[in-house]
Design a protein around this motif. Structure first.
Motif, PDB file in Angstrom:
ATOM      1  N   ILE A   5       8.838  -1.562  -2.851  1.00 24.60           N
ATOM      2  CA  ILE A   5       8.557  -2.368  -4.032  1.00 24.60           C
ATOM      3  C   ILE A   5       9.271  -1.760  -5.230  1.00 24.60           C
ATOM      4  CG2 ILE A   5       6.708  -3.098  -5.592  1.00 24.60           C
ATOM      5  CD1 ILE A   5       4.877  -3.219  -3.077  1.00 24.60           C
ATOM      6  N   CYS A   9       7.833  -4.942 -10.156  1.00 29.51           N
ATOM      7  CA  CYS A   9       6.476  -5.344  -9.760  1.00 29.51           C
ATOM      8  C   CYS A   9       5.599  -5.555 -10.987  1.00 29.51           C
ATOM      9  CB  CYS A   9       5.882  -4.259  -8.876  1.00 29.51           C
ATOM     10  SG  CYS A   9       4.138  -4.474  -8.473  1.00 29.51           S
ATOM     11  N   CYS A  12       0.484  -7.901  -9.511  1.00 29.31           N
ATOM     12  CA  CYS A  12      -0.322  -9.125  -9.400  1.00 29.31           C
ATOM     13  C   CYS A  12      -1.314  -9.072  -8.241  1.00 29.31           C
ATOM     14  CB  CYS A  12       0.584 -10.337  -9.260  1.00 29.31           C
ATOM     15  SG  CYS A  12       1.432 -10.406  -7.662  1.00 29.31           S
ATOM     16  N   ASP A  13      -1.123  -8.137  -7.301  1.00 33.78           N
ATOM     17  CA  ASP A  13      -2.046  -7.947  -6.179  1.00 33.78           C
ATOM     18  C   ASP A  13      -1.990  -9.059  -5.137  1.00 33.78           C
ATOM     19  OD1 ASP A  13      -4.047  -6.422  -4.821  1.00 33.78           O
ATOM     20  OD2 ASP A  13      -5.561  -7.843  -5.499  1.00 33.78           O
ATOM     21  N   VAL A  14      -0.947  -9.883  -5.178  1.00 33.79           N
ATOM     22  CA  VAL A  14      -0.860 -10.979  -4.208  1.00 33.79           C
ATOM     23  C   VAL A  14      -0.435 -10.462  -2.830  1.00 33.79           C
ATOM     24  CG1 VAL A  14       0.468 -13.049  -3.606  1.00 33.79           C
ATOM     25  CG2 VAL A  14      -0.477 -12.798  -5.898  1.00 33.79           C
ATOM     26  N   CYS A  15       0.427  -9.454  -2.810  1.00 35.09           N
ATOM     27  CA  CYS A  15       0.983  -8.993  -1.535  1.00 35.09           C
ATOM     28  C   CYS A  15      -0.003  -8.156  -0.719  1.00 35.09           C
ATOM     29  CB  CYS A  15       2.244  -8.179  -1.762  1.00 35.09           C
ATOM     30  SG  CYS A  15       2.015  -6.743  -2.848  1.00 35.09           S
ATOM     31  N   TYR A  31       2.599  -1.359  -7.316  1.00 42.10           N
ATOM     32  CA  TYR A  31       2.165  -1.354  -5.923  1.00 42.10           C
ATOM     33  C   TYR A  31       3.196  -0.620  -5.070  1.00 42.10           C
ATOM     34  CZ  TYR A  31      -1.980  -4.124  -6.547  1.00 42.10           C
ATOM     35  OH  TYR A  31      -3.243  -4.524  -6.895  1.00 42.10           O
ATOM     36  N   CYS A  54       5.509 -12.669  -2.883  1.00 47.45           N
ATOM     37  CA  CYS A  54       5.756 -11.980  -4.155  1.00 47.45           C
ATOM     38  C   CYS A  54       6.393 -12.939  -5.174  1.00 47.45           C
ATOM     39  CB  CYS A  54       6.662 -10.772  -3.950  1.00 47.45           C
ATOM     40  SG  CYS A  54       7.011  -9.912  -5.501  1.00 47.45           S
ATOM     41  N   ILE A  59      10.578  -7.109  -3.489  1.00 43.23           N
ATOM     42  CA  ILE A  59      10.302  -6.313  -2.290  1.00 43.23           C
ATOM     43  C   ILE A  59      11.495  -6.367  -1.334  1.00 43.23           C
ATOM     44  CG2 ILE A  59       8.569  -5.695  -0.575  1.00 43.23           C
ATOM     45  CD1 ILE A  59       6.591  -7.545  -1.907  1.00 43.23           C
TER      46      ILE A  59
HETATM   47  S1  SF4 Z   1       3.362  -9.461  -4.957  1.00 36.55           S
HETATM   48 FE1  SF4 Z   1       3.067  -7.235  -4.807  1.00 36.55          FE
HETATM   49  S2  SF4 Z   1       5.112  -6.356  -5.180  1.00 36.55           S
HETATM   50 FE2  SF4 Z   1       5.156  -8.478  -5.899  1.00 36.55          FE
HETATM   51  S3  SF4 Z   1       4.633  -8.341  -8.068  1.00 36.55           S
HETATM   52 FE3  SF4 Z   1       2.720  -8.719  -6.982  1.00 36.55          FE
HETATM   53  S4  SF4 Z   1       1.846  -6.682  -6.598  1.00 36.55           S
HETATM   54 FE4  SF4 Z   1       4.019  -6.409  -7.140  1.00 36.55          FE
END
Ligand code: SF4
Ligand code: SF4
Length: 84
Positions: A5, A9, A12-15, A31, A54, A59
């Motif tokens: 990563i 980044c 956002c905590d989506v991954c 992250y 993401c 990534i």
């Molecule tokens: S999806 Fe993961 S790597 Fe991408 S911005 Fe959000 S937290 Fe960061």
């Protein structure tokens, strides 16, 4: 090849919940991916799930962790055996 990563980044905590190997965690600033646990999703999915979700496309593959498909499958099998 494990993924990593970049500093783009946005935390956002989506991954994190999408990773089938629990390789992604919240680091001190952004992250992070544990290269010992990232199989590029080999063994689970056709595409790296974190890359799919993401929103800022931060990534990429890590040229510092070059691995063949067979090595990634070996890693997947070791991870599964450790979890069993
Ligand atoms: S999806 Fe993961 S790597 Fe991408 S911005 Fe959000 S937290 Fe960061
Ligand atoms: S490529 Fe797959 S195994 Fe590697 S960090 Fe992303 S979701 Fe996890």
């Amino acid at each position: 090849m494990a993924l990593y990563i970049t500093d783009e980044c946005i935390n956002c905590d989506v991954c994190e919940p999408e990773c089938p190997n629990n390789a992604i965690s919240e680091g001190d600033e952004i992250y992070e991916i544990d290269p010992a646990l990232c199989t590029e999703c080999v063994g689970h999915y056709d595409e790296p799930q974190c890359q799919q979700v993401c929103p800022v496309d931060c990534i990429p593959k890590d040229p510092g962790h070059v691995e063949s498909e067979a090595q990634l499958m070996d890693k997947y099998e070791r991870i599964m055996a450790a979890q069993a």
